[in-house]
Design a protein around this motif. Structure first.
Motif, PDB file in Angstrom:
ATOM      1  N   ARG A 111      40.526  31.256 -94.193  1.00 36.06           N
ATOM      2  CA  ARG A 111      39.502  30.389 -93.616  1.00 36.06           C
ATOM      3  C   ARG A 111      39.672  28.926 -94.030  1.00 36.06           C
ATOM      4  O   ARG A 111      39.136  28.037 -93.377  1.00 36.06           O
ATOM      5  N   PHE A 112      40.398  28.694 -95.138  1.00 44.61           N
ATOM      6  CA  PHE A 112      40.551  27.307 -95.590  1.00 44.61           C
ATOM      7  C   PHE A 112      42.002  26.864 -95.735  1.00 44.61           C
ATOM      8  O   PHE A 112      42.269  25.684 -95.973  1.00 44.61           O
ATOM      9  N   LEU A 113      42.965  27.791 -95.558  1.00 48.28           N
ATOM     10  CA  LEU A 113      44.372  27.430 -95.641  1.00 48.28           C
ATOM     11  C   LEU A 113      45.020  27.499 -94.260  1.00 48.28           C
ATOM     12  O   LEU A 113      44.760  28.417 -93.481  1.00 48.28           O
ATOM     13  N   SER A 114      45.873  26.544 -93.971  1.00 48.16           N
ATOM     14  CA  SER A 114      46.615  26.548 -92.707  1.00 48.16           C
ATOM     15  C   SER A 114      47.722  27.596 -92.775  1.00 48.16           C
ATOM     16  O   SER A 114      47.989  28.173 -93.835  1.00 48.16           O
ATOM     17  N   SER A 115      48.394  27.830 -91.658  1.00 53.56           N
ATOM     18  CA  SER A 115      49.466  28.835 -91.642  1.00 53.56           C
ATOM     19  C   SER A 115      50.595  28.460 -92.600  1.00 53.56           C
ATOM     20  O   SER A 115      51.151  29.324 -93.294  1.00 53.56           O
ATOM     21  N   SER A 116      50.936  27.183 -92.668  1.00 53.87           N
ATOM     22  CA  SER A 116      51.998  26.753 -93.579  1.00 53.87           C
ATOM     23  C   SER A 116      51.557  26.885 -95.030  1.00 53.87           C
ATOM     24  O   SER A 116      52.360  27.231 -95.909  1.00 53.87           O
ATOM     25  N   GLU A 117      50.275  26.649 -95.304  1.00 50.96           N
ATOM     26  CA  GLU A 117      49.758  26.796 -96.663  1.00 50.96           C
ATOM     27  C   GLU A 117      49.690  28.267 -97.073  1.00 50.96           C
ATOM     28  O   GLU A 117      49.928  28.611 -98.227  1.00 50.96           O
ATOM     29  N   LEU A 118      49.368  29.128 -96.108  1.00 56.33           N
ATOM     30  CA  LEU A 118      49.348  30.564 -96.383  1.00 56.33           C
ATOM     31  C   LEU A 118      50.737  31.057 -96.771  1.00 56.33           C
ATOM     32  O   LEU A 118      50.880  31.950 -97.614  1.00 56.33           O
ATOM     33  N   ASP A 119      51.754  30.460 -96.156  1.00 54.60           N
ATOM     34  CA  ASP A 119      53.130  30.824 -96.499  1.00 54.60           C
ATOM     35  C   ASP A 119      53.521  30.258 -97.863  1.00 54.60           C
ATOM     36  O   ASP A 119      54.277  30.891 -98.614  1.00 54.60           O
ATOM     37  N   MET A 120      53.022  29.081 -98.191  1.00 51.66           N
ATOM     38  CA  MET A 120      53.386  28.404 -99.429  1.00 51.66           C
ATOM     39  C   MET A 120      52.709  29.019-100.654  1.00 51.66           C
ATOM     40  O   MET A 120      53.295  29.088-101.741  1.00 51.66           O
ATOM     41  N   ILE A 121      51.476  29.507-100.490  1.00 50.24           N
ATOM     42  CA  ILE A 121      50.688  30.012-101.616  1.00 50.24           C
ATOM     43  C   ILE A 121      50.618  31.533-101.545  1.00 50.24           C
ATOM     44  O   ILE A 121      50.044  32.087-100.594  1.00 50.24           O
ATOM     45  N   PRO A 122      51.194  32.247-102.518  1.00 52.43           N
ATOM     46  CA  PRO A 122      51.215  33.720-102.489  1.00 52.43           C
ATOM     47  C   PRO A 122      49.810  34.324-102.394  1.00 52.43           C
ATOM     48  O   PRO A 122      48.880  33.867-103.067  1.00 52.43           O
ATOM     49  N   ALA A 123      49.665  35.336-101.561  1.00 51.05           N
ATOM     50  CA  ALA A 123      48.366  35.961-101.335  1.00 51.05           C
ATOM     51  C   ALA A 123      47.836  36.678-102.561  1.00 51.05           C
ATOM     52  O   ALA A 123      46.622  36.904-102.676  1.00 51.05           O
ATOM     53  N   ASP A 124      48.724  37.057-103.492  1.00 52.82           N
ATOM     54  CA  ASP A 124      48.283  37.794-104.672  1.00 52.82           C
ATOM     55  C   ASP A 124      48.202  36.921-105.933  1.00 52.82           C
ATOM     56  O   ASP A 124      47.989  37.433-107.025  1.00 52.82           O
ATOM     57  N   GLY A 158      32.127  17.181 -91.425  1.00 53.30           N
ATOM     58  CA  GLY A 158      32.700  17.931 -90.320  1.00 53.30           C
ATOM     59  C   GLY A 158      34.207  18.094 -90.340  1.00 53.30           C
ATOM     60  O   GLY A 158      34.776  18.611 -89.371  1.00 53.30           O
ATOM     61  N   LEU A 159      34.870  17.689 -91.418  1.00 56.06           N
ATOM     62  CA  LEU A 159      36.316  17.866 -91.479  1.00 56.06           C
ATOM     63  C   LEU A 159      36.670  19.347 -91.565  1.00 56.06           C
ATOM     64  O   LEU A 159      35.975  20.123 -92.210  1.00 56.06           O
ATOM     65  N   ASP A 160      37.757  19.732 -90.922  1.00 52.73           N
ATOM     66  CA  ASP A 160      38.235  21.109 -90.919  1.00 52.73           C
ATOM     67  C   ASP A 160      39.211  21.289 -92.075  1.00 52.73           C
ATOM     68  O   ASP A 160      40.247  20.612 -92.125  1.00 52.73           O
ATOM     69  N   PHE A 161      38.899  22.184 -93.006  1.00 49.47           N
ATOM     70  CA  PHE A 161      39.751  22.393 -94.176  1.00 49.47           C
ATOM     71  C   PHE A 161      41.187  22.757 -93.786  1.00 49.47           C
ATOM     72  O   PHE A 161      42.145  22.368 -94.447  1.00 49.47           O
ATOM     73  N   ARG A 162      41.342  23.527 -92.710  1.00 45.62           N
ATOM     74  CA  ARG A 162      42.671  23.998 -92.329  1.00 45.62           C
ATOM     75  C   ARG A 162      43.462  22.938 -91.568  1.00 45.62           C
ATOM     76  O   ARG A 162      44.674  22.821 -91.741  1.00 45.62           O
ATOM     77  N   LYS A 163      42.768  22.173 -90.723  1.00 43.33           N
ATOM     78  CA  LYS A 163      43.459  21.225 -89.856  1.00 43.33           C
ATOM     79  C   LYS A 163      43.512  19.802 -90.420  1.00 43.33           C
ATOM     80  O   LYS A 163      44.516  19.096 -90.232  1.00 43.33           O
ATOM     81  N   ASP A 164      42.461  19.376 -91.080  1.00 46.02           N
ATOM     82  CA  ASP A 164      42.355  17.974 -91.485  1.00 46.02           C
ATOM     83  C   ASP A 164      42.781  17.702 -92.931  1.00 46.02           C
ATOM     84  O   ASP A 164      43.002  16.551 -93.299  1.00 46.02           O
ATOM     85  N   ILE A 165      42.853  18.741 -93.746  1.00 43.85           N
ATOM     86  CA  ILE A 165      43.264  18.577 -95.143  1.00 43.85           C
ATOM     87  C   ILE A 165      44.464  19.486 -95.392  1.00 43.85           C
ATOM     88  O   ILE A 165      44.328  20.697 -95.464  1.00 43.85           O
ATOM     89  N   GLU A 166      45.629  18.887 -95.499  1.00 48.13           N
ATOM     90  CA  GLU A 166      46.860  19.659 -95.642  1.00 48.13           C
ATOM     91  C   GLU A 166      47.460  19.475 -97.038  1.00 48.13           C
ATOM     92  O   GLU A 166      47.750  18.349 -97.459  1.00 48.13           O
TER      93      GLU A 166
END
Length: 226
Positions: free
Chosen positions: A117-130, A153-161
């Protein structure tokens, strides 16, 4: 038996003053928060400090020309302060006073359940889920950046990378270089309306909490001490 509140005031390696309040474990919820704020306000420069809020929710100190940012979680309160910047209007965004702080319990496992909900797809790849620690750091990064940007109103996933996640550094300027051979700063690229903003990230652990500062490389700072 009542537990005492503890107030701690210190500079930080990035050159931002941080004041922490912890303890008082026998107090809960709203009462703890009110007492912690009271303790903070009573530890001003020889005078009581009063906290107010601008129309956008950003906190300020009455009679002061310095940016502050506040975070609270459980039995922990932290207030970050920049040097006075009378040349800028604190109610508006300025790179000269762009700074935010956030804290979260280091063992907050709930963060793993909401990371998409707060990480972008590239961040999800960069930060291990476990990796709980890295995910908690990432959460505090997003919150700290949001506060620094002063825009609702900033979007954590889109506006903060998150371009680079910060490592855990020592909380104080004087530290054991053998234990912390290198300070690992992070970096975030943020979209604030039509403006692209780069923020530097610094994280440390205090009282079982991960604390993160997000600030513009151009913001006012106190003299660095390492």
């Amino acid at each position: 038996m009542e537990t005492e509140f503890i107030y701690w005031r210190h500079p930080s390696i990035p050159g931002i003053k941080i004041e922490e309040v912890c303890g008082g474990e026998d107090k809960e919820g709203k009462l703890w928060k009110e007492m912690a704020y009271q303790l903070y306000c009573e530890n001003g420069k020889g005078a009581y400090r009063e906290i107010g809020h601008f129309h956008n929710g950003a906190p300020f100190l009455f009679g002061e020309e310095a940016r502050i940012s506040i975070t609270h979680t459980g039995h922990f309160l932290a207030v970050a302060t920049l040097p006075p910047t009378p040349e800028v209007e604190l109610s508006d965004f300025s790179l000269r006073a762009a700074m935010g702080i956030d804290a979260e319990k280091a063992d907050r496992a709930q963060v793993l359940k909401i990371r998409d909900r707060f990480l972008s797809s590239s961040e999800l790849d960069m930060i291990p889920a476990d990796d709980l620690l890295k995910n908690v750091i990432a959460w505090t990064v997003k919150e700290a950046c949001y506060k620094a940007l002063l825009m609702e109103g900033l979007d954590f996933r889109k506006d903060i990378e998150i371009e680079k996640l910060p490592g855990l550094s020592p909380a104080v300027p004087v530290y054991d270089h053998k234990e912390f051979p290198e300070i690992i700063y992070g970096k975030a690229n943020c979209q604030r309306g039509e403006e692209r903003v780069e923020l530097t990230l610094f994280s440390y652990e205090s009282e079982g909490n991960i604390v993160t500062l997000a600030y513009s490389p151009k913001c006012a700072k106190f003299a660095k001490k390492e």
